[in-house]
Design a protein around this motif. Structure first.
Motif, mmCIF file in Angstrom:
data_model
loop_
_atom_site.group_PDB
_atom_site.id
_atom_site.type_symbol
_atom_site.label_atom_id
_atom_site.label_comp_id
_atom_site.label_asym_id
_atom_site.label_seq_id
_atom_site.Cartn_x
_atom_site.Cartn_y
_atom_site.Cartn_z
ATOM 1 N N VAL A 40 1.066 -1.431 0.465
ATOM 2 C CA VAL A 40 0.130 0.250 -0.379
ATOM 3 C C VAL A 40 0.590 1.053 0.231
ATOM 4 C CG1 VAL A 40 -1.721 1.216 1.462
ATOM 5 C CG2 VAL A 40 -1.817 -1.079 0.486
ATOM 6 N N TYR A 41 2.129 1.114 0.453
ATOM 7 C CA TYR A 41 2.738 2.286 0.336
ATOM 8 C C TYR A 41 3.709 2.768 -0.479
ATOM 9 C CZ TYR A 41 6.978 5.018 2.418
ATOM 10 O OH TYR A 41 7.610 5.672 2.077
ATOM 11 N N CYS A 42 4.055 1.328 -1.335
ATOM 12 C CA CYS A 42 4.462 1.225 -2.911
ATOM 13 C C CYS A 42 3.289 2.244 -3.942
ATOM 14 C CB CYS A 42 4.536 -0.003 -3.001
ATOM 15 S SG CYS A 42 5.874 -0.388 -2.529
ATOM 16 N N ILE A 43 2.444 2.042 -3.400
ATOM 17 C CA ILE A 43 1.258 2.483 -4.205
ATOM 18 C C ILE A 43 1.334 4.276 -3.623
ATOM 19 C CG2 ILE A 43 -1.049 2.774 -5.012
ATOM 20 C CD1 ILE A 43 -1.176 -0.392 -4.368
ATOM 21 N N LEU A 44 1.045 4.289 -2.566
ATOM 22 C CA LEU A 44 0.685 5.255 -1.882
ATOM 23 C C LEU A 44 1.712 6.439 -2.728
ATOM 24 C CD1 LEU A 44 -1.167 5.243 1.182
ATOM 25 C CD2 LEU A 44 -2.276 5.493 -1.468
ATOM 26 N N SER A 45 2.911 5.684 -1.915
ATOM 27 C CA SER A 45 4.116 7.249 -2.314
ATOM 28 C C SER A 45 4.785 7.266 -3.949
ATOM 29 C CB SER A 45 5.062 6.650 -1.200
ATOM 30 O OG SER A 45 5.901 5.483 -2.111
ATOM 31 N N SER A 46 3.733 6.053 -4.739
ATOM 32 C CA SER A 46 4.114 6.352 -6.611
ATOM 33 C C SER A 46 2.881 7.750 -6.483
ATOM 34 C CB SER A 46 3.838 5.270 -6.814
ATOM 35 O OG SER A 46 5.478 4.275 -6.467
ATOM 36 N N ILE A 47 1.816 7.603 -5.972
ATOM 37 C CA ILE A 47 0.756 8.339 -6.531
ATOM 38 C C ILE A 47 0.795 10.114 -7.053
ATOM 39 C CG2 ILE A 47 -1.982 9.009 -6.360
ATOM 40 C CD1 ILE A 47 -2.212 6.632 -6.146
ATOM 41 N N PRO A 48 2.310 10.285 -5.988
ATOM 42 C CA PRO A 48 2.216 12.084 -6.330
ATOM 43 C C PRO A 48 2.915 11.970 -7.856
ATOM 44 C CG PRO A 48 2.494 11.592 -3.880
ATOM 45 C CD PRO A 48 2.459 9.723 -4.812
ATOM 46 N N TRP A 49 3.682 11.259 -8.053
ATOM 47 C CA TRP A 49 3.954 11.303 -9.292
ATOM 48 C C TRP A 49 3.236 11.184 -10.309
ATOM 49 C CZ3 TRP A 49 6.796 10.813 -5.193
ATOM 50 C CH2 TRP A 49 8.030 11.305 -5.334
ATOM 51 N N ASN A 50 2.464 10.201 -10.684
ATOM 52 C CA ASN A 50 1.286 9.710 -11.991
ATOM 53 C C ASN A 50 -0.146 10.333 -11.735
ATOM 54 O OD1 ASN A 50 0.339 7.784 -10.415
ATOM 55 N ND2 ASN A 50 1.556 5.939 -11.130
ATOM 56 N N GLY A 51 -0.221 10.514 -10.521
ATOM 57 C CA GLY A 51 -2.258 10.440 -10.287
ATOM 58 C C GLY A 51 -2.644 11.731 -11.446
ATOM 59 N N ARG A 52 -1.822 12.522 -11.654
ATOM 60 C CA ARG A 52 -3.017 13.414 -11.834
ATOM 61 C C ARG A 52 -3.481 12.976 -13.759
ATOM 62 N NH1 ARG A 52 -6.018 18.043 -12.348
ATOM 63 N NH2 ARG A 52 -6.288 18.774 -14.530
ATOM 64 N N ILE A 53 -2.223 12.041 -13.886
ATOM 65 C CA ILE A 53 -2.821 11.653 -15.753
ATOM 66 C C ILE A 53 -3.389 10.642 -15.445
ATOM 67 C CG2 ILE A 53 -1.199 9.774 -15.793
ATOM 68 C CD1 ILE A 53 -0.455 10.883 -18.337
ATOM 69 N N LEU A 54 -3.339 9.694 -14.744
ATOM 70 C CA LEU A 54 -4.462 8.956 -14.105
ATOM 71 C C LEU A 54 -5.935 9.294 -13.929
ATOM 72 C CD1 LEU A 54 -2.324 6.306 -11.654
ATOM 73 C CD2 LEU A 54 -2.798 6.317 -14.003
ATOM 74 N N TYR A 55 -5.751 10.581 -12.932
ATOM 75 C CA TYR A 55 -7.326 10.891 -12.759
ATOM 76 C C TYR A 55 -7.852 11.368 -14.205
ATOM 77 C CZ TYR A 55 -10.276 15.260 -11.293
ATOM 78 O OH TYR A 55 -10.893 16.276 -11.441
ATOM 79 N N GLU A 56 -7.210 12.006 -14.877
ATOM 80 C CA GLU A 56 -7.824 12.026 -15.815
ATOM 81 C C GLU A 56 -8.099 11.019 -17.407
ATOM 82 O OE1 GLU A 56 -3.932 15.273 -17.768
ATOM 83 O OE2 GLU A 56 -4.760 16.783 -16.929
ATOM 84 N N GLN A 57 -7.028 10.588 -16.801
ATOM 85 C CA GLN A 57 -7.060 9.478 -18.343
ATOM 86 C C GLN A 57 -8.140 8.052 -17.257
ATOM 87 O OE1 GLN A 57 -4.024 8.385 -20.089
ATOM 88 N NE2 GLN A 57 -3.568 10.693 -20.423
ATOM 89 N N HIS A 58 -7.707 7.755 -16.745
ATOM 90 C CA HIS A 58 -8.214 6.462 -15.679
ATOM 91 C C HIS A 58 -8.878 6.536 -14.792
ATOM 92 C CE1 HIS A 58 -7.118 3.256 -18.889
ATOM 93 N NE2 HIS A 58 -5.627 4.451 -19.075
ATOM 94 N N GLY A 59 -9.702 7.563 -14.067
ATOM 95 C CA GLY A 59 -10.315 8.147 -12.469
ATOM 96 C C GLY A 59 -11.185 7.197 -12.224
ATOM 97 N N PRO A 60 -12.187 6.426 -12.794
ATOM 98 C CA PRO A 60 -13.169 5.096 -12.268
ATOM 99 C C PRO A 60 -11.744 4.139 -11.419
ATOM 100 C CG PRO A 60 -13.555 5.581 -14.129
ATOM 101 C CD PRO A 60 -12.257 6.521 -14.234
ATOM 102 N N GLU A 61 -11.251 3.601 -12.147
ATOM 103 C CA GLU A 61 -9.728 2.986 -12.029
ATOM 104 C C GLU A 61 -9.355 3.278 -10.663
ATOM 105 O OE1 GLU A 61 -10.357 3.604 -15.343
ATOM 106 O OE2 GLU A 61 -9.711 1.777 -16.207
ATOM 107 N N LEU A 62 -8.463 4.977 -10.913
ATOM 108 C CA LEU A 62 -7.922 5.107 -9.655
ATOM 109 C C LEU A 62 -8.969 5.353 -8.699
ATOM 110 C CD1 LEU A 62 -4.950 6.402 -8.302
ATOM 111 C CD2 LEU A 62 -6.258 8.801 -9.508
ATOM 112 N N ASP A 63 -10.052 5.346 -8.139
ATOM 113 C CA ASP A 63 -11.084 5.917 -7.543
ATOM 114 C C ASP A 63 -11.463 4.216 -6.920
ATOM 115 O OD1 ASP A 63 -11.456 8.286 -7.975
ATOM 116 O OD2 ASP A 63 -13.318 8.192 -8.789
ATOM 117 N N GLU A 64 -10.907 3.737 -7.556
ATOM 118 C CA GLU A 64 -11.511 2.180 -7.010
ATOM 119 C C GLU A 64 -10.548 1.642 -6.106
ATOM 120 O OE1 GLU A 64 -12.949 -0.951 -10.052
ATOM 121 O OE2 GLU A 64 -12.566 -2.940 -8.562
ATOM 122 N N ILE A 65 -9.070 1.699 -6.721
ATOM 123 C CA ILE A 65 -7.638 1.410 -5.491
ATOM 124 C C ILE A 65 -8.515 2.480 -4.414
ATOM 125 C CG2 ILE A 65 -4.991 2.121 -6.363
ATOM 126 C CD1 ILE A 65 -5.477 0.837 -8.631
#
Lengths: 141, 804
Positions: free
Chosen positions: B187-212
């Motif tokens: 969980v730490y791996c994911i949370l500490s990586s998301i600041p790098w790609n959160g924006r692009i995931l949010y723009e392109q894959h919002g629902p998947e990101l939300d589910e995670i």
């Protein structure tokens, strides 16, 4: 990562001129040694102080104080032997170039202590460098 | 002070070069073979140094972007002949966390021109990531996951393929049998990586990101955190709440989400190259599945976020990001990474820390100091040697003589002010560091500011800290030095002159039974008498008949011999060691039981009670030379004689070093047995190698030795636990029935005393958790009854959840 952190523990250019053996033998011993030469100590620095500082890098096996050949008093250097190479490397990394008794001390790899090397090699009985030193050094008088 | 690292570097390029001896040596190496540089070396240097504008050998113009572009072009030209070498170097570079976006930019540029090469590189990266996972190298895994996360931004990887990996990791949180330390890591791996790609995931894959994130949310809400108090540096949350690291990061990520995934800390050189990436080929990163749970794996332990500064502590021109802003996390995370990457070279580490690229007006020096103390105080143990942190702070003071010492002095004052609530072992580390630091600055400190604590009781935290620090200062210098620098107002805190106390030459000597023999021994020692002669002189102290033909050694004999020998060897450690070695056989002859070992230790303490370092070193020597055993040392620590010294730090130095010796021995034998066992299995298969064949007998012998030693280790732990239960219960019962300090001289049984001692118990359990936790059930059966005080049940509840 192999690329980092090797500078601090690499072998310096200094070689013990009285080493008995071939140059490559000396290199081999230096690269496997657990013993360090410690220089620029004050004449008044004690074994206890050295132990206190150096045991912060690892388990110290023994300390051999450098002595004036004639007076048998400390003359500003010593050998510190650790139980493991890893501890000696940590000493090179974190103690070399820091202060003890207000003096910047220098540590360097040593091929291993041999009886007799605890004595200064200067004509006066102390270290040669003190015979060439021009400025007054209250810690080394 | 400039806050943009790149500008700063540009202007200071010349100056830095003379300072950074480390870099210069590396540069020299680069050209060391008489000017001939191989292509591999050249590639290595360009790739490792990309984005570092202070590098003399860099290619391209005066900006990071142009340097990256030039490096990419250079690499592209070499791919046809050096593909494998380039990939190998890139895999190493991908683990340099503070330059992550530089390498992703580089890969983005390579991908835009040569997607086949990048496809190969991604396959190798996946292989290497799988290897790190299987070898449980979690920090490498963590950094590589973040790296591939960022590769979405440069159109190298498809967002979907990275999301798939996240999903596999999140799935683990639904596994019932998985211990929390394992799921925490992923969980730490994911949370500490998301600041790098959160924006692009949010723009392109919002629902998947939300589910995670929904999955992580319910995981975070349901985690057990019973262990948390054990890991806190301070016992109260004022002024800084000490949060669990995942809880804190979760709040920071939620805030980032509220801010539409926009952060202002990460420097992203790839933004300038967006046009170049337009037609890039997207690759699917191979799916990475976390390996099955293996009980042997040591996962990263849970942590507490350490904070010591807030915005009111820093000068006005700086803005310290709030404790729940993602920028605070990002800067801290990068500083931690730099420390953990460059810890083998304190100079380079210090240089890299102060050059951390910044986009905001952040008080970098404060954050560096906070991160270094966070690591130094980390429980149960710091990641690196304590002296590394000390020497790193010295380097930082050298690099920034006008700033760093001020920040450090402020930090020291803050820590001192809060010392009442600080965990004992952290007070000890603080004291060790501070004395070391001062010894590099001629012990200059505004000592007089601390004069108030001179009047406090001996067990009061500030008083104790100061006395212990002065003892440490004395160990690094000498008694007179302390007397000279200490102002009169705190004179009472100066340690005793560390001279030996030998009663057989004192005023009372004439009245002592042992004096004649002691005098005779001293003469013999001076004459360099052989052990046999010394032994016969000892006969003048008669032994008693223990009945049944057994002789009981007279305690006085052991006492006189030990005290006199140590007094004779009191000039230095070497003198003491030589004396112990020369007459070792006498110890072997007269010290035959636990009782007699205790007398040796008591005599040692009598002679050296004012020289604590000597006690530490001599007890260790006696342990190594098998004059005394670990278990006796443990009993001695809890004995009547040590009651007044019990909360002194040196006592626990002795305790921990004895336990560590025992643990090391067990570990050594365990490895020996393991090796032997492997050889045995092999020799079974290949019968022709008769030479080093291992017999079953040999193997069994080794196992028996190992098991005997493990029994001793267990015995040691149980003795210590039993004694802690006894002394702490004693206090708790008195508190319960409200008998406070009724007995004369019982002042040490105060709430402060309880804090020092109970903290030592907790530290003992936590530090040696790997060895003690396997016995947890046995400990509970043996020491818990229906009347056990709540303190112990609470403690063990926290302890059991530590590695769940």
């Amino acid at each position: 990562m192999a690329y980092f952190g090797q500078n601090a523990i690499s072998i310096s250019a200094y070689r013990d001129q009285k080493f008995k053996g071939t140059r490559s033998e000396q290199e081999r011993l230096l690269s496997q040694s657990n013993t360090l030469y410690v220089g620029n100590l004050s004449f008044y620095t004690t074994e206890e102080q050295i132990h206190e500082l150096f045991s912060r890098a690892g388990d110290v096996k023994r300390i051999i104080m450098g002595l004036d050949r004639n007076k048998k008093t400390p003359c500003g250097f010593c050998f510190v032997e650790y139980y493991t190479r890893a501890d000696a490397e940590n000493c090179m990394r974190y103690i070399n170039g820091t202060r003890l008794d207000d003096r910047l001390i220098r540590t360097d790899w040593d091929a291993g202590f041999i009886e007799g090397r605890q004595y200064g090699r200067g004509k006066s009985g102390g270290q040669v460098r003190d015979e060439y030193r021009k400025e007054f050094d209250p810690g080394r008088q | 002070m400039s806050h943009n690292r790149y500008n700063q570097n540009f202007y200071n390029r010349k100056r830095r070069h003379t300072e950074e001896s480390g870099h210069d040596e590396e540069n020299k190496r680069f050209r060391s073979d008489g000017g001939h540089v191989s292509l591999e070396e050249e590639l290595e240097t360009y790739l490792y140094r990309v984005g570092e504008l202070n590098d003399k050998n860099r290619i391209g113009g005066y900006s990071v972007e142009s340097n990256i572009e030039a490096t990419a072009n250079f690499v592209l030209d070499q791919i046809s002949q050096k593909q494998k070498e380039i990939i190998d170097i890139l895999l190493e570079c991908a683990r340099l966390p503070e330059k992550l976006t530089i390498y992703s930019t580089l890969l983005g540029l390579l991908n835009s021109k040569n997607p086949d090469f990048v496809e190969e590189a991604m396959d190798s990266l996946a292989t290497s990531l799988r290897n790190y996972l299987n070898q449980a190298q979690f920090s490498a895994v963590h950094i590589l996951i973040r790296f591939i996360s960022d590769l979405i931004n440069v159109k190298v990887l498809s967002p979907k393929s990275v999301l798939n990996i996240y999903e596999k990791m999140v799935d683990l949180t639904h596994e019932q049998s998985s211990p929390q330390v394992r799921t925490d890591f992923y969980v730490y791996c994911i949370l500490s990586s998301i600041p790098w790609n959160g924006r692009i995931l949010y723009e392109q894959h919002g629902p998947e990101l939300d589910e995670i994130l929904d999955n992580i949310k319910s995981y975070i809400e349901n985690r057990t955190k019973d262990h948390l108090p054990l890991l806190k540096v301070w016992s109260i949350d004022d002024p800084h709440p000490q949060e669990d690291y995942l809880d804190c990061l979760w709040i920071q990520i939620k805030k980032l989400e509220e801010n539409d995934w926009k952060e202002s800390q990460i420097i992203r050189p790839y933004v300038s190259f967006e046009a170049s990436f337009k037609n890039s080929t997207l690759h699917d990163f191979p799916l990475i599945i976390p390996p099955e749970y293996n009980p042997q794996t040591l996962y990263p332990l849970p942590r507490v976020v350490f904070r010591m500064f807030d915005y009111t502590d820093v000068p006005e021109e700086f803005i310290l990001p709030g404790c729940h802003s993602i920028e605070r996390f990002l800067v801290e995370e990068q500083l931690h990474s730099v420390v953990n990457t460059y810890y083998l070279d304190r100079k380079q580490c210090a240089n890299r820390l102060i050059q951390l690229p910044l986009t905001n007006r952040i008080p970098l020096n404060y954050m560096i100091v906070e991160v270094i103390f966070a690591q130094l105080f980390s429980l149960p143990r710091p990641a690196h040697l304590e002296i590394f942190y000390g020497s790193l702070l010295l380097e930082l003071c050298k690099l920034q003589p006008n700033y760093m010492p001020i920040v450090l002095a402020q930090a020291t004052e803050l820590l001192f002010e809060r010392i009442e609530n600080m965990k004992t072992v952290c007070v000890e580390r603080f004291s060790n560091w501070f004395s070391y630091h001062l010894s590099n600055f001629q012990f200059k400190w505004s000592w007089d500011d601390w004069k108030d604590c001179a009047n406090e009781s001996l067990e009061a935290p500030k008083n104790k800290f100061l006395r212990e620090t002065l003892i440490r200062c004395m160990r690094l210098s000498y008694h007179q030095r302390i007397v000279d620098f200490i102002p009169e107002s705190i004179n009472s805190l100066v340690p005793e002159n560390p001279k030996p106390a030998y009663k057989y030459v004192s005023d009372e000597a004439a009245d002592l039974e042992g004096t004649p023999v002691a005098n005779r021994l001293l003469e013999l020692f001076k004459e360099r008498a052989i052990p046999e002669d010394v032994f016969s002189a000892l006969r003048d102290i008669p032994d008693s008949d223990a009945g049944g033909g057994e002789v009981e050694i007279n305690p006085l004999k052991i006492e006189v011999f030990t005290a006199t020998l140590l007094f004779f060897g009191s000039k230095s450690f070497s003198h003491a060691f030589a004396a112990l070695a020369k007459y070792h056989m006498i110890f072997k002859m007269i010290v035959d039981s636990e009782k007699s070992q205790l007398i040796v230790l008591q005599s040692l303490h009598d002679v050296w009670k004012n020289h604590r370092q000597m006690i530490v070193v001599l007890v260790d020597k006696m342990l190594k030379t098998q004059i005394v055993e670990c278990s006796t040392i443990a009993k001695w620590v809890f004995s009547e004689q040590m009651r007044n010294d019990f909360t002194f730090f040196y006592v626990w130095e002795i305790m921990h070093s004895s336990i560590n010796r025992m643990n090391k021995q067990v570990e050594k034998l365990r490895l020996e047995y393991q090796n032997l066992n492997e050889k045995y299995k092999k020799s079974d298969l290949a019968s022709e190698s008769v030479q080093d064949e291992i017999t079953e007998e040999e193997l069994e012998d080794k196992l028996t030795t190992l098991n005997t030693l493990k029994e001793q280790q267990k015995k040691l732990f149980f003795i210590i636990i039993e004694n802690f239960f006894a002394v702490l219960s004693d206090y708790l019962i008195k508190v319960e029935i409200k008998i406070e300090n009724v007995e004369q001289g019982e002042t040490f049984k105060s709430p402060n005393w309880f804090k020092w001692v109970s903290d030592r118990f907790e530290d003992f359990l936590l530090t040696h958790n790997e060895e003690i936790l396997p016995y947890l059930n046995e400990i509970k059966t043996q020491f818990f009854t229906s009347n056990t005080n709540k303190y112990f049940t609470n403690l063990f509840k926290m302890y059991s959840s530590f590695k769940e």
